[in-house]
Design a protein around this motif. Structure first.
Motif, PDB file in Angstrom:
ATOM      1  N   LEU A 242      34.850  40.063  39.071  1.00 22.72           N
ATOM      2  CA  LEU A 242      34.910  40.831  37.835  1.00 22.72           C
ATOM      3  C   LEU A 242      36.194  40.424  37.131  1.00 22.72           C
ATOM      4  CD1 LEU A 242      33.173  43.260  36.649  1.00 22.72           C
ATOM      5  CD2 LEU A 242      34.944  44.743  37.606  1.00 22.72           C
ATOM      6  N   VAL A 243      36.111  40.151  35.834  1.00 23.96           N
ATOM      7  CA  VAL A 243      37.288  39.719  35.076  1.00 23.96           C
ATOM      8  C   VAL A 243      37.397  40.562  33.811  1.00 23.96           C
ATOM      9  CG1 VAL A 243      38.346  37.841  33.762  1.00 23.96           C
ATOM     10  CG2 VAL A 243      37.225  37.360  35.938  1.00 23.96           C
ATOM     11  N   ILE A 244      38.562  41.151  33.577  1.00 25.14           N
ATOM     12  CA  ILE A 244      38.810  41.836  32.320  1.00 25.14           C
ATOM     13  C   ILE A 244      39.722  40.954  31.479  1.00 25.14           C
ATOM     14  CG2 ILE A 244      40.715  43.200  33.309  1.00 25.14           C
ATOM     15  CD1 ILE A 244      39.869  45.414  31.279  1.00 25.14           C
ATOM     16  N   VAL A 256      51.650  44.190  25.957  1.00 22.48           N
ATOM     17  CA  VAL A 256      50.270  44.051  25.503  1.00 22.48           C
ATOM     18  C   VAL A 256      49.532  42.953  26.254  1.00 22.48           C
ATOM     19  CG1 VAL A 256      50.744  44.972  23.210  1.00 22.48           C
ATOM     20  CG2 VAL A 256      50.953  42.518  23.613  1.00 22.48           C
ATOM     21  N   ASN A 257      50.161  42.364  27.230  1.00 24.28           N
ATOM     22  CA  ASN A 257      49.511  41.382  28.090  1.00 24.28           C
ATOM     23  C   ASN A 257      49.491  41.909  29.519  1.00 24.28           C
ATOM     24  OD1 ASN A 257      48.981  39.118  26.268  1.00 24.28           O
ATOM     25  ND2 ASN A 257      51.201  38.987  26.092  1.00 24.28           N
ATOM     26  N   PHE A 258      48.494  41.521  30.276  1.00 27.65           N
ATOM     27  CA  PHE A 258      48.431  41.924  31.672  1.00 27.65           C
ATOM     28  C   PHE A 258      49.571  41.278  32.452  1.00 27.65           C
ATOM     29  CE2 PHE A 258      43.805  41.969  30.492  1.00 27.65           C
ATOM     30  CZ  PHE A 258      43.663  43.348  30.511  1.00 27.65           C
ATOM     31  N   LYS A 279      44.052  37.927  31.161  1.00 28.80           N
ATOM     32  CA  LYS A 279      42.896  38.295  31.981  1.00 28.80           C
ATOM     33  C   LYS A 279      43.355  38.648  33.392  1.00 28.80           C
ATOM     34  CE  LYS A 279      41.670  33.649  33.646  1.00 28.80           C
ATOM     35  NZ  LYS A 279      41.801  33.891  35.087  1.00 28.80           N
ATOM     36  N   LEU A 280      42.666  39.592  33.982  1.00 29.15           N
ATOM     37  CA  LEU A 280      42.888  39.954  35.371  1.00 29.15           C
ATOM     38  C   LEU A 280      41.571  39.865  36.119  1.00 29.15           C
ATOM     39  CD1 LEU A 280      45.271  43.058  35.475  1.00 29.15           C
ATOM     40  CD2 LEU A 280      45.773  40.719  36.184  1.00 29.15           C
ATOM     41  N   LYS A 281      41.646  39.406  37.355  1.00 27.89           N
ATOM     42  CA  LYS A 281      40.435  39.186  38.143  1.00 27.89           C
ATOM     43  C   LYS A 281      40.408  40.088  39.369  1.00 27.89           C
ATOM     44  CE  LYS A 281      38.609  35.700  41.352  1.00 27.89           C
ATOM     45  NZ  LYS A 281      38.785  34.333  41.862  1.00 27.89           N
ATOM     46  N   LEU A 282      39.228  40.600  39.668  1.00 23.70           N
ATOM     47  CA  LEU A 282      38.964  41.298  40.910  1.00 23.70           C
ATOM     48  C   LEU A 282      37.897  40.521  41.654  1.00 23.70           C
ATOM     49  CD1 LEU A 282      39.233  43.802  42.783  1.00 23.70           C
ATOM     50  CD2 LEU A 282      37.361  44.821  41.472  1.00 23.70           C
ATOM     51  N   LYS A 283      38.240  39.966  42.811  1.00 27.26           N
ATOM     52  CA  LYS A 283      37.266  39.250  43.619  1.00 27.26           C
ATOM     53  C   LYS A 283      36.391  40.266  44.335  1.00 27.26           C
ATOM     54  CE  LYS A 283      35.541  35.645  45.914  1.00 27.26           C
ATOM     55  NZ  LYS A 283      34.378  36.365  46.479  1.00 27.26           N
ATOM     56  N   LEU A 284      35.089  40.021  44.368  1.00 21.37           N
ATOM     57  CA  LEU A 284      34.151  40.902  45.043  1.00 21.37           C
ATOM     58  C   LEU A 284      33.651  40.238  46.320  1.00 21.37           C
ATOM     59  CD1 LEU A 284      32.070  42.048  41.930  1.00 21.37           C
ATOM     60  CD2 LEU A 284      33.971  43.257  43.040  1.00 21.37           C
ATOM     61  N   GLY A 285      33.561  41.007  47.386  1.00 22.11           N
ATOM     62  CA  GLY A 285      33.115  40.464  48.668  1.00 22.11           C
ATOM     63  C   GLY A 285      34.272  40.084  49.559  1.00 22.11           C
ATOM     64  N   THR A 286      34.410  38.811  49.831  1.00 26.64           N
ATOM     65  CA  THR A 286      35.517  38.294  50.627  1.00 26.64           C
ATOM     66  C   THR A 286      36.131  37.119  49.888  1.00 26.64           C
ATOM     67  OG1 THR A 286      34.196  36.671  51.862  1.00 26.64           O
ATOM     68  CG2 THR A 286      34.254  38.931  52.723  1.00 26.64           C
ATOM     69  N   GLU A 287      37.145  36.506  50.487  1.00 30.70           N
ATOM     70  CA  GLU A 287      37.773  35.350  49.858  1.00 30.70           C
ATOM     71  C   GLU A 287      36.788  34.215  49.667  1.00 30.70           C
ATOM     72  OE1 GLU A 287      41.263  34.023  51.799  1.00 30.70           O
ATOM     73  OE2 GLU A 287      42.344  35.914  51.582  1.00 30.70           O
ATOM     74  N   TYR A 321      37.243  48.937  41.601  1.00 30.48           N
ATOM     75  CA  TYR A 321      38.586  49.479  41.438  1.00 30.48           C
ATOM     76  C   TYR A 321      39.597  48.349  41.340  1.00 30.48           C
ATOM     77  CZ  TYR A 321      36.531  53.868  43.090  1.00 30.48           C
ATOM     78  OH  TYR A 321      35.761  54.983  43.231  1.00 30.48           O
ATOM     79  N   MET A 322      40.588  48.542  40.475  1.00 33.01           N
ATOM     80  CA  MET A 322      41.618  47.528  40.286  1.00 33.01           C
ATOM     81  C   MET A 322      42.963  48.213  40.017  1.00 33.01           C
ATOM     82  SD  MET A 322      41.786  44.524  37.351  1.00 33.01           S
ATOM     83  CE  MET A 322      40.299  43.708  37.927  1.00 33.01           C
ATOM     84  N   GLN A 323      44.022  47.695  40.633  1.00 28.07           N
ATOM     85  CA  GLN A 323      45.370  48.146  40.303  1.00 28.07           C
ATOM     86  C   GLN A 323      45.880  47.326  39.130  1.00 28.07           C
ATOM     87  OE1 GLN A 323      45.895  50.895  41.504  1.00 28.07           O
ATOM     88  NE2 GLN A 323      46.768  50.945  43.560  1.00 28.07           N
ATOM     89  N   MET A 324      46.569  47.991  38.204  1.00 32.44           N
ATOM     90  CA  MET A 324      46.963  47.325  36.971  1.00 32.44           C
ATOM     91  C   MET A 324      48.320  47.850  36.492  1.00 32.44           C
ATOM     92  SD  MET A 324      44.702  47.192  33.443  1.00 32.44           S
ATOM     93  CE  MET A 324      43.282  46.542  34.337  1.00 32.44           C
ATOM     94  N   TYR A 325      49.230  46.943  36.166  1.00 35.86           N
ATOM     95  CA  TYR A 325      50.517  47.336  35.603  1.00 35.86           C
ATOM     96  C   TYR A 325      50.281  47.873  34.187  1.00 35.86           C
ATOM     97  CZ  TYR A 325      55.492  47.229  34.536  1.00 35.86           C
ATOM     98  OH  TYR A 325      56.768  47.593  34.199  1.00 35.86           O
ATOM     99  N   PRO A 326      51.085  48.853  33.740  1.00 33.62           N
ATOM    100  CA  PRO A 326      50.875  49.441  32.411  1.00 33.62           C
ATOM    101  C   PRO A 326      50.730  48.390  31.313  1.00 33.62           C
ATOM    102  CG  PRO A 326      52.522  50.697  33.590  1.00 33.62           C
ATOM    103  CD  PRO A 326      52.183  49.518  34.460  1.00 33.62           C
TER     104      PRO A 326
END
Length: 416
Positions: A242-244, A256-258, A279-287, A321-326
């Motif tokens: 998943l990529v935002i 204003v940037n991740f 952009k920020l990425k969340l890998k789904l599953g395993t590596e 779920y993703m952790q994200m800096y302000p």
């Protein structure tokens, strides 16, 4: 390493109990902690103007301390006080391990910590003030986040390489059945278990006259929850990432940037950002593999389809779920952020591998530390994000996907 994140909902919040004094209230009784070292971590309040009416209704995300958790403690340097410390960068870390929980009231997780399995008093000459950091991570898997042995002004922070291994089993959602809701809660914990290693915490505390020290931690970042309808559910597939993403190329505008990487100072309680991205990425599953939600049991009613535990009503749901800096994605000059879901069917070995691409436009948000957000397509937080299908040509043309905002690392996602 044991994950330190536990997901809980709190329907009715009570007054938070600070642990900054030598006396606290627990279970209606006055409990005196004459000595020892404790840490508290607050639940996350909702940062949304509206809240979903699903399992998170009027709720908070609570982070619990667990067995094996560790915190890092440094004496706060004060010149001329005879601490046997000559400078900030000579302040030596002490690692304390979870000892036992202490009831902090709903919404607040509190526990005692010690280096030796017993009640422990911090002891540094002429020192009553300390700073602390969590989680303490060590070993081969966390080399990029090992904290300094001396000095507390450069605590490493990264939001890269987040991997979610499980999906929430929304098929258990039934508020009339406590056993079903318990199963749902257990699946929420599994789905959010990866967040613990990215839940960076900081605190400063003054030791009391009895030797009692309690660190009231604060969260460096926010937690984002994506509530999504699985696209093309009639054609089951494996989901890889998943990529935002948002378009706003302003290298000098950190807010204003991740943020992908930085260093946090326990002295100033501020972040120095080293790596920004759009952009920020969340890998789904395993590596190495994606998240497989398909029922592979031969002869079952749903063989070859998604498992029914992921279905609520007539929709199959994916919750991430993703952790994200302000970050502030609300400016007029910024386009609506885009959420991309990437998956595949078939296998390379079988010669039938096919990549799939989906996108959805999200609402603009101002993400603040210490809060959780359900990021959606509309202001109706109960409605899941619905994706549209894009082919590989549209996906490549839609966004440039530079790896960093200053475009120093080339372009292209390489299938994320």
């Amino acid at each position: 390493m044991k994950n330190i994140f536990t997901y809980l909902t709190v329907a009715a919040m009570t007054l938070f109990v600070s642990c900054s004094s030598d006396s606290i209230i627990a279970d209606g009784e006055n409990v005196i902690l004459e000595e020892g070292t404790m840490a508290s971590r607050p639940a996350l309040e909702s940062g949304d103007e509206t809240r979903g009416t699903l399992y998170l209704e009027n709720a908070m995300m609570r982070f619990d301390w667990n067995e094996g958790d560790k915190i890092a403690v440094y004496p706060l340097y004060k010149p001329g006080t005879g601490q046997d410390i000559e400078a900030i960068d000579e302040s030596h870390v002490q690692v304390l391990t979870y000892l036992q929980n202490v009831d902090g009231g709903s919404g607040l997780s509190k526990a005692e910590f010690s280096p030796n399995g017993k009640k422990y008093v911090l002891n540094v000459k002429n020192t009553k003030d300390f700073v602390a950091w969590a989680p303490y991570l060590s070993g081969e898997d966390f080399k990029d986040r090992e904290i300094p042995e001396f000095g507390y002004t450069e605590m490493p922070v990264t939001y890269e390489n987040q991997i979610q291994s499980a999906n929430v089993e929304m098929g258990h959602y039934d508020p009339t059945k406590s056993d079903e809701m318990a199963l749902l809660l257990a699946s929420e914990k599994r789905a959010s278990a990866h967040l613990g290693n990215y839940d960076y915490l900081y605190a400063q505390a003054e030791q009391g006259n009895t030797g009692y020290t309690c660190f009231d931690f604060s969260h460096v970042q926010a937690t984002v929850r994506f509530y999504m309808q699985i696209p093309e559910s009639e054609n089951p597939q494996v989901f890889d990432s998943l990529v935002i993403y948002h378009k706003f190329e302003a290298p000098d505008r950190v807010g204003v940037n991740f943020v992908e990487k930085g260093k946090f100072s326990l002295e100033t309680q501020k972040m120095t950002v080293y790596k920004k991205t759009n952009k920020l990425k969340l890998k789904l599953g395993t590596e190495t593999e994606g998240m497989d939600l398909i029922d592979h049991e031969v002869g079952s009613e749903t063989e070859g389809k998604y498992k029914s535990i992921y279905k609520r009503g007539d929709r199959y749901l994916l919750i991430a779920y993703m952790q994200m800096y302000p970050v502030n994605i609300t400016l007029d000059a910024m386009q609506l952020p885009t959420l991309y879901l990437y998956g595949h069917t078939g296998t390379e070995a079988g010669g039938n591998l096919k990549h799939t691409y989906y996108k959805a436009r999200l609402t603009k948000k101002n993400i603040e530390a210490g809060k959780w957000y359900q990021w959606a397509t509309t202001l109706d937080e109960e409605q899941p994000i619905q994706f549209e299908v894009v082919n590989v040509e549209e996906w490549k043309e839609d966004d440039t996907f530079y790896n960093t905002v200053d475009k120093t690392e080339g372009q292209g996602t390489q299938h994320w």
